[in-house]
Design an enzyme around this catalytic site. Structure first.
Site, PDB file in Angstrom:
ATOM      1  N   HIS A  86       4.946  -5.802  -7.527  1.00  0.00           N
ATOM      2  CA  HIS A  86       5.683  -5.283  -8.570  1.00  0.00           C
ATOM      3  C   HIS A  86       7.390  -5.501  -7.888  1.00  0.00           C
ATOM      4  CE1 HIS A  86       2.911  -2.657 -10.387  1.00  0.00           C
ATOM      5  NE2 HIS A  86       3.665  -2.747 -11.340  1.00  0.00           N
ATOM      6  N   ASP A  88      -0.708  -1.433 -14.375  1.00  0.00           N
ATOM      7  CA  ASP A  88      -1.273  -1.846 -13.179  1.00  0.00           C
ATOM      8  C   ASP A  88      -2.688  -2.103 -13.272  1.00  0.00           C
ATOM      9  OD1 ASP A  88      -2.045  -2.189 -10.629  1.00  0.00           O
ATOM     10  OD2 ASP A  88      -0.463  -0.368  -9.891  1.00  0.00           O
ATOM     11  N   ILE A  93      -1.339  -7.218  -4.626  1.00  0.00           N
ATOM     12  CA  ILE A  93      -1.562  -5.755  -4.458  1.00  0.00           C
ATOM     13  C   ILE A  93      -0.404  -5.433  -4.962  1.00  0.00           C
ATOM     14  CG2 ILE A  93      -1.462  -4.270  -2.482  1.00  0.00           C
ATOM     15  CD1 ILE A  93      -2.625  -6.164  -0.707  1.00  0.00           C
ATOM     16  N   THR A  94      -0.501  -4.046  -5.218  1.00  0.00           N
ATOM     17  CA  THR A  94       0.706  -3.410  -6.287  1.00  0.00           C
ATOM     18  C   THR A  94       2.110  -3.318  -6.042  1.00  0.00           C
ATOM     19  OG1 THR A  94      -1.136  -1.729  -7.043  1.00  0.00           O
ATOM     20  CG2 THR A  94       1.233  -1.171  -7.352  1.00  0.00           C
ATOM     21  N   PHE A  95       2.315  -3.006  -4.485  1.00  0.00           N
ATOM     22  CA  PHE A  95       3.712  -2.972  -4.332  1.00  0.00           C
ATOM     23  C   PHE A  95       4.348  -4.433  -4.136  1.00  0.00           C
ATOM     24  CE2 PHE A  95       4.057   1.185  -4.831  1.00  0.00           C
ATOM     25  CZ  PHE A  95       5.268   1.778  -4.250  1.00  0.00           C
TER      26      PHE A  95
END
Length: 432
Positions: A87, A47, A82-84
């Site tokens: 992913h 990440d 952004i992360t979510f």
């Protein structure tokens, strides 16, 4: 008629091809000299690693992986980076507007509920998550999957979960995760996962706290590279170097922030205008929702005109403002009611604050690093490094992360669910 062909030389990885049904692709079986293996992918997300980090000569094991396999010039994250959201795009092959995980936190007006990635009660329900992640595609096609702390891995789809999974915990190190994955590789063929996903958050955490190029962040990257080196050593020791596909990615890059790059909202908007804002999402952007009891169209129009006025007051405004219907097509971030009706996007490294809440003379600005800006910014670029028997070595042309779902489907001999990949699972080598 079933045909079975095996060429086995002790200690040498070989491949056997089995024709089970004439209408299906020939199932591949590898052999490491002692055991059979189905096609296998280990998919690792580091990440927050900036693509430029791989050029700093501090990641020798990732460099080895790239030399023996592939490295992309860069991988473009989905918007917002952004992360979510990213992913989920990585494992479904869908744009953010299509799969609906539009942020780490967001409000769904249809459900009148908020998604909060830190709360299982407010994030694990499969109704939040659109699309089909690669581990569910595998399980639905009678292949085994194992997932370690990947966002969304604890949700149940169609009554199906990965056969092997580890829910998120801050107390499990990357080394621990690699040990779990290696233990899974040592299982008998009938229990061994063909897809293994690992999520690694520590570099992103250091980047937010200290900045993407701070010594603490780069040291964390070096530590992660060392763990990847240990994984490669263990893969080599099992004679799986030419059998197991290893793919290392990041979800997005990161921009350095500083109190010299701040936009003061209360310099440009009146208190009456600010009072129209119920909530903002998608930090560092301002995805703005007016209060539910307000006339949304009127409030959005008022705020839009206020931000346009603010732009005109500044020599360099360092932000763009869009009504949802006018968000540029290239972002693929418009056609979902979860997206707020007004979206204000700052330039990379810039952040919105209020003078009433931040004093530049006495306060330090945090976080020191952040992401969520234009996904085409060089600072947003993600990494892609991979090695495996079906990957032709070389340098890859840049591509968008929605391509990887089809790449993994092809390697694992899966029929992919609907997705936005355009390359049919085959990334393009750069001929120059």
């Amino acid at each position: 008629m079933v045909l079975f062909l095996v060429a086995l030389v002790t200690g040498v990885a070989t491949v056997a091809v089995v024709q089970s049904r004439p209408t299906q692709p020939l199932p591949i079986i590898y052999n490491n000299g002692t055991h059979d293996f189905h096609p296998t992918v280990i998919f690792i997300s580091l990440d927050g690693v900036v693509n430029h980090d791989l050029d700093l000569s501090i990641t020798p094991h990732l460099s080895r992986l790239a030399k023996e396999g592939q490295r992309a010039h860069w991988m473009t994250p989905s918007f917002p980076p952004i992360t979510f959201p990213n992913h989920w795009s990585l494992v479904t092959g869908l744009s953010v507007e299509a799969h609906g995980i539009i942020g780490n936190y967001f409000f769904d007006p249809a459900r009148n509920k908020s998604f909060n990635y830190k709360s299982p009660a407010d994030s694990w329900d499969a109704d939040w998550w659109g699309g089909e992640p690669i581990w569910i595609t595998a399980e639905r096609q009678q292949k085994t999957a194992g997932v370690i702390m990947w966002p969304g891995c604890s949700s149940v789809f169609y009554g199906v979960q990965p056969s092997l999974s580890v829910a998120y915990s801050d107390n499990v190190s990357f080394d621990d995760k690699v040990d779990i994955a290696l233990g899974w590789l040592d299982l008998p063929l009938e229990d061994r996962p063909q897809f293994v996903g690992l999520y690694v958050p520590e570099i992103d955490q250091k980047g937010h706290a200290y900045g993407p190029y701070a010594s603490q962040t780069l040291k964390q990257l070096q530590m992660a590279d060392g763990t990847i080196g240990r994984l490669l050593k263990e893969i080599d020791a099992r004679n799986l170097t030419n059998i197991v596909h290893i793919m290392v990615v990041s979800d997005h890059g990161m921009s350095a922030t500083d109190k010299s790059r701040l936009i003061y909202l209360d310099d440009g908007l009146t208190q009456e205008e600010l009072d129209l804002i119920w909530r903002t999402e998608n930090f560092p952007a301002l995805a703005i929702r007016p209060y539910p009891h307000a006339d949304e169209e009127q409030a959005v129009d008022t705020l839009y005109r206020a931000f346009k006025r603010f732009q005109g007051q500044l020599d360099e405004p360092h932000f763009e403002v869009y009504k949802r219907k006018d968000i540029p097509d290239r972002f693929r971030f418009r056609n979902n009611d979860r997206i707020a009706p007004l979206f204000v996007l700052p330039d990379p490294g810039w952040n919105f604050v209020k003078r009433s809440e931040f004093d530049p003379e006495h306060d330090d600005f945090h976080p020191r690093g952040t992401h969520g800006y234009d996904n085409l910014s060089p600072e947003s670029r993600a990494i892609f490094v991979a090695r495996g028997p079906t990957f032709e070595p070389g340098v890859l042309k840049p591509f968008t992360n929605t391509e990887l779902y089809q790449v993994m489907s092809r390697v694992l001999q899966l029929e992919p669910a609907p997705n936005h990949g355009l390359l049919n699972g085959k990334l393009e080598l750069d001929s120059y």
